[in-house]
Scaffold this active site. Structure first.
Site, PDB file in Angstrom:
ATOM      1  CE  LYS A 184     -30.643 -13.438   0.015  1.00  0.00           C
ATOM      2  NZ  LYS A 184     -30.927 -14.794  -0.507  1.00  0.00           N
ATOM      3  CG  ASP A 193     -31.030 -13.934  -5.992  1.00  0.00           C
ATOM      4  OD1 ASP A 193     -30.071 -13.924  -6.794  1.00  0.00           O
ATOM      5  OD2 ASP A 193     -31.305 -14.894  -5.241  1.00  0.00           O
ATOM      6  CE  LYS A 231     -33.044 -16.434  -7.677  1.00  0.00           C
ATOM      7  NZ  LYS A 231     -33.091 -17.754  -7.017  1.00  0.00           N
ATOM      8  CG  ASP A 250     -33.246 -12.803  -2.292  1.00  0.00           C
ATOM      9  OD1 ASP A 250     -33.723 -13.530  -1.405  1.00  0.00           O
ATOM     10  OD2 ASP A 250     -32.205 -13.071  -2.925  1.00  0.00           O
ATOM     11  CG  ASP A 285     -29.769 -18.354  -7.608  1.00  0.00           C
ATOM     12  OD1 ASP A 285     -29.979 -17.255  -7.044  1.00  0.00           O
ATOM     13  OD2 ASP A 285     -30.681 -19.082  -8.051  1.00  0.00           O
ATOM     14  CD  GLU A 306     -28.318 -14.347  -3.617  1.00  0.00           C
ATOM     15  OE1 GLU A 306     -28.250 -15.405  -4.288  1.00  0.00           O
ATOM     16  OE2 GLU A 306     -29.333 -13.993  -2.998  1.00  0.00           O
ATOM     17  NE  ARG A 336     -26.034 -20.766   0.517  1.00  0.00           N
ATOM     18  CZ  ARG A 336     -26.485 -22.002   0.344  1.00  0.00           C
ATOM     19  NH1 ARG A 336     -25.706 -23.032   0.590  1.00  0.00           N
ATOM     20  NH2 ARG A 336     -27.708 -22.209  -0.090  1.00  0.00           N
TER      21      ARG A 336
HETATM   22  N1  BES Z   1     -33.125 -15.906  -2.698  1.00  0.00           N
HETATM   23  C1  BES Z   1     -32.936 -17.267  -3.040  1.00  0.00           C
HETATM   24  C2  BES Z   1     -33.773 -18.218  -2.208  1.00  0.00           C
HETATM   25  C3  BES Z   1     -35.241 -18.171  -2.410  1.00  0.00           C
HETATM   26  C4  BES Z   1     -35.815 -18.575  -3.601  1.00  0.00           C
HETATM   27  C5  BES Z   1     -36.043 -17.792  -1.382  1.00  0.00           C
HETATM   28  C6  BES Z   1     -37.160 -18.561  -3.757  1.00  0.00           C
HETATM   29  C7  BES Z   1     -37.393 -17.783  -1.520  1.00  0.00           C
HETATM   30  C8  BES Z   1     -37.958 -18.158  -2.730  1.00  0.00           C
HETATM   31  C9  BES Z   1     -31.498 -17.665  -2.826  1.00  0.00           C
HETATM   32  O1  BES Z   1     -30.556 -16.684  -3.055  1.00  0.00           O
HETATM   33  C10 BES Z   1     -31.236 -18.780  -3.787  1.00  0.00           C
HETATM   34  O2  BES Z   1     -31.307 -18.542  -4.951  1.00  0.00           O
HETATM   35  N2  BES Z   1     -30.939 -19.960  -3.253  1.00  0.00           N
HETATM   36  C11 BES Z   1     -30.711 -21.123  -4.050  1.00  0.00           C
HETATM   37  C12 BES Z   1     -29.501 -21.817  -3.487  1.00  0.00           C
HETATM   38  C13 BES Z   1     -28.961 -22.893  -4.357  1.00  0.00           C
HETATM   39  C14 BES Z   1     -28.326 -22.291  -5.599  1.00  0.00           C
HETATM   40  C15 BES Z   1     -27.946 -23.689  -3.579  1.00  0.00           C
HETATM   41  C16 BES Z   1     -31.940 -22.012  -3.975  1.00  0.00           C
HETATM   42  O3  BES Z   1     -32.545 -22.122  -2.897  1.00  0.00           O
HETATM   43  O4  BES Z   1     -32.297 -22.579  -4.995  1.00  0.00           O
HETATM   44 ZN    ZN Z   2     -31.186 -14.746  -2.824  1.00  0.00          ZN
HETATM   45 MN    MN Z   3     -29.988 -16.546  -5.099  1.00  0.00          MN
END
Ligand code: BES
Ligand code: ZN
Ligand code: MN
Length: 467
Positions: free
Chosen positions: A233, A238, A245, A256, A315, A317, A319
């Site tokens: 990734k 992000d 966020k 990220d 958010d 993104e 996946r």
């Molecule tokens: N990059 C983030 C995940 C993340 C956040 C990794 C903090 C490490 C620390 C990812 O893109 C994300 O924002 N995921 C969301 C998914 C949700 C919207 C379903 C999450 O984990 O809150």
């Molecule tokens: Zn992310």
């Molecule tokens: Mn995200």
């Protein structure tokens, strides 16, 4: 050897006769072995140890003088039940000089701890570091040490570099530089070409950024060797997109692209060791930005795999870009496909920052990876691709949603979404990594961190290169 170590100023020097004679011995002890390790000491030295109240507690260091007052040895406390990487404390705590380790136990890991403990992120400012040098302990495989240390430090540097110096364009440049060193080839699909070549989800996530989205594709090795494909990734920042966020969650989102940095580090190890594999690294490199042309919640995206994906939250993104990259990687039927991603906050809720979960349906891969992780002190924990939770991803009007409506099992459902893009016959492992060291450890300052790549290297070397 020396030259490669110099690249990250690793604190090891080649053992020459005169160096070895002059080097101060560092006796690695715990509360049980302290008495035996010091039984030949002079009475005055034994007294010195007790007057200082030295009890060989983990991390405690004591310099022991001879009659003339010069340091004749160093005592260093290392908990036999904790990771030998803790020896990394020596790299920052010892005064300038040349040392040699005297220890039982895993010297390879202790030496790696020292090599990694000496690392500092110095791109923007010099950082305080000791000039202590070490003669490699007997039995240490120096090539392996240098390979693991260099790859780890390379990964750390990439993650710690902020997005103004490491956007999609610079991530591409980093891959090209690595490829040039090992004579690998790089192919990049950029901007609107992503649509022409059928990578709609990578394009949708990255199109709002001033730095064009791209799919980086590096190939190395003999085409007749087993095909190993690594997918990382590469979200260089992000913001969360239109589902922006909050500031506190966005603060660290330069990391990220931690999955991309990790697979590049793993690729560096594989190419350095010249493993007999055909290696491929796929990195969707994008910035999840906000602009008039950003993708939106409710949008329904086509995908390379052919399924339609309803966007529940911009958010989620990672996946999406991985889905297109995994589908593409799967098309040549690799013998193993591994993806690494800073994919979910839920993985951190489940296991914390230091223990990345991995997912696979292949029992023998799972066992081998767990074993390698435990052996190499590169911890990983298996979590399930729990099929019944696929229902949580359903959409009323598209083939699938990419998120669930609730807050349960976020790391599992993200992994299940990715699995939709990988063929059933393809052995596949997904790692949801944090990529960051939030509190300093003896072998790692606060900042970017490699996770799982030493274990993955071992798995690949054992399976596809006969050890
Ligand atoms: N990059 C983030 C995940 C993340 C956040 C990794 C903090 C490490 C620390 C990812 O893109 C994300 O924002 N995921 C969301 C998914 C949700 C919207 C379903 C999450 O984990 O809150
Ligand atoms: Zn992310
Ligand atoms: Mn995200």
């Amino acid at each position: 050897m020396e030259k490669r170590m110099d690249r990250y100023k690793l604190p090891f020097v080649t053992a020459t006769k005169s160096r070895s004679k002059k080097a101060v011995p560092v006796l690695v002890v715990d509360d049980k072995s302290l008495a035996k390790a010091t039984q030949e000491f002079l009475p005055a030295q034994k007294k010195w140890i007790s007057t200082n109240g030295y009890a060989a507690r983990p991390g405690d260091i004591l310099a022991v003088p001879d009659e003339k007052g010069t340091v004749s040895s160093i005592l260093f406390g290392l908990d036999a039940n904790a990771t030998p990487l803790n020896a990394g404390a020596l790299a920052s705590k010892l005064p300038d000089g040349c040392y040699r380790l005297v220890m039982e136990g895993d010297r390879q890991l202790a030496a790696l701890g020292i090599a990694l403990g000496a690392y500092r992120f110095t791109r923007y400012r010099e950082q305080k570091r000791s000039n202590a040098e070490f003669i490699p302990p007997d039995g240490v495989d120096l090539e392996r040490l240098a390979r693991e240390a260099e790859a780890t430090c390379f990964t750390r540097d990439l993650i710690s570099t902020p997005t103004n110096d490491l956007g999609p364009g610079e991530l591409e440049a980093a891959m090209r530089k690595l490829a040039a060193r090992f004579k690998a080839t790089v192919h990049v699909t950029r901007g609107d070409d992503l649509l022409k070549k059928n990578f709609p989800m990578i394009h949708a996530v990255g199109r709002a950024s001033a730095s064009a989205p791209r799919l980086l594709d590096m190939k190395w090795g003999n085409a007749r060797h087993p095909k190993i494909t690594l997918v990382g990734k590469g979200v260089c920042f992000d913001t969360g997109g239109l589902n922006i966020k909050p500031g506190s969650s966005m603060a660290l989102m330069k990391k990220d692209m931690g999955g991309a940095a990790n697979v590049l580090g793993l690729a560096m190890m594989i190419m350095t060791a010249k493993l007999p594999v055909r290696l491929r690294v796929l990195i969707p490199a994008v910035e999840n930005s906000i602009s008039g042309n950003a993708f939106r919640p409710g949008d329904i995206l086509p995908s390379r795999k052919g399924i339609t994906v309803e966007i529940g939250n911009t958010d989620a993104e990672g996946r999406l870009v991985l889905g297109d990259a995994l589908a593409f990687g799967d098309e040549e039927k690799p013998q193993l496909m591994v993806d690494m991603a800073t994919l979910t906050g839920a993985a951190r809720v489940a296991l914390g920052p230091d223990l990345p979960p991995f997912f696979t349906d292949d029992e023998s891969l799972a066992d081998a990876l767990s074993t390698a992780g435990a052996e190499l002190h590169d911890p990983l924990w298996r979590m399930p691709l729990w099929k019944p939770y696929n229902t949580m991803l359903s959409s009323r009007i598209a083939d699938t949603n990419h998120i669930t409506s609730g807050a349960f099992a976020g790391s599992v459902t993200a992994a299940l979404f990715l699995q939709k893009f990988v063929g059933q016959q393809t052995p596949w492992i997904h790692l949801d990594v944090f990529g960051w060291m939030p509190t300093a450890k003896p072998w790692c300052p606060v900042g970017g961190e490699a996770q799982g790549i030493r274990a993955l290297y071992q798995l690949i070397a054992e399976r596809f290169a006969g050890g």
